[in-house]
Write an enzyme that holds these catalytic residues in place. Structure first.
Site, short mmCIF file in Angstrom:
data_model
loop_
_atom_site.label_atom_id
_atom_site.label_comp_id
_atom_site.label_asym_id
_atom_site.label_seq_id
_atom_site.Cartn_x
_atom_site.Cartn_y
_atom_site.Cartn_z
CG ASN A 76 -1.75 -1.29 1.27
OD1 ASN A 76 -1.59 -2.06 2.21
ND2 ASN A 76 -2.56 -1.58 0.27
CB VAL A 84 0.64 6.37 2.46
CG1 VAL A 84 -0.11 5.42 3.37
CG2 VAL A 84 2.09 6.47 2.87
CB CYS A 85 -2.97 3.16 -0.82
SG CYS A 85 -4.68 2.73 -1.14
CG LEU A 86 -3.97 4.60 6.07
CD1 LEU A 86 -4.06 3.09 6.31
CD2 LEU A 86 -2.89 5.18 6.98
#
Length: 187
Positions: A76, A84-86
Site C-alpha cells: 500500500n 501511501v494508500c490508507l
C-alpha cells in the site's frame, strides 16, 4: 478550537513534543519530515523512515498528505513516489484525528496489516499473496538497505554502505543500481 491554523500549530507542537523527530521544510509549519520507526514484532521492526507530511490550509478539516521519503516494500505504498494508500487518510479523515494518530496508530497499523487487495505496489501485493515468507524476507532486505537511521538522515539510499555492496542482489535478482530513491508525497 477557534481556527484551523491554531489547531495545526497545536498538532505539530504535540508531535514535536512526543518521541518523534520533526524537521520543518522551508522554515514553515505546513511541510515537515518525521522520523518514523517500524512497529515491533513486524518485518519492519528496526527500520527508520523519513515520512514527509504536507498539511493543507484546511487542516484539520482536510487530511494531511503523507509519503515515505526513503524506500519501503509494502503493498500500500508506491515504491517510487512513497505515496501511501490508507483509507483513513485518503477517504475517511475526520477533524477528530490528529498527527499523533497518523504516527502512533494509522502508519503502524498499515505496516502491521497490509491490504494486498488494494495495492499501490503490485509486486509487493503479489508476492505477499503468493509467498508470505519470501515477502517478509524482501521487506527485511529493504529495511536493511533503505531504512537505517543514516538513510532517513541523508534522505537517500546509502550506496557506500559497508554492509551491502553495490553488486549484491536482492532476493529477486535486482541489484542496488536497479533502484531509485523514493520521491515526494502527492500534493
Amino acid at each position: 478550537m477557534s481556527s484551523p491554523s491554531k489547531r495545526r500549530d497545536m498538532d505539530v507542537m504535540k508531535l514535536m513534543m512526543s518521541d518523534y523527530t520533526v524537521e520543518p521544510i522551508n522554515d514553515g509549519i505546513n511541510e515537515f519530515n518525521v522520523e518514523f520507526h517500524g512497529p515491533k514484532e513486524s518485518p519492519y521492526e528496526g527500520g527508520v523512515w523519513k515520512v514527509r507530511v504536507e498539511l493543507p490550509d484546511a487542516y484539520p478539516y482536510k487530511s494531511p498528505s503523507i509519503g515515505f521519503v526513503n524506500k519501503i516494500f509494502h503493498p500500500n505504498v508506491d515504491e517510487l513516489s512513497g505515496s501511501v494508500c490508507l483509507d483513513v487518510i485518503n477517504q475517511s479523515w475526520s477533524p477528530m484525528f490528529d498527527l499523533l494518530n497518523v504516527f502512533e496508530v494509522f502508519l503502524p497499523q498499515l505496516l502491521l496489516y497490509p491490504n494486498p487487495s488494494d495495492p499501490l505496489n503490485g509486486d509487493a501485493a503479489s508476492l505477499m499473496m503468493k509467498d508470505k515468507a519470501q515477502y517478509e524476507i524482501k521487506v527485511k532486505e529493504y529495511c536493511e538497505r533503505y531504512a537505517k537511521k543514516q538513510n532517513a538522515d541523508d534522505n537517500i539510499s546509502d550506496e557506500s554502505d559497508d554492509e551491502v555492496s553495490d553488486n549484491e542482489a536482492f532476493s529477486d535478482g535486482r541489484t542496488d543500481s536497479d533502484d531509485e530513491v523514493a520521491g515526494r508525497a502527492d500534493p
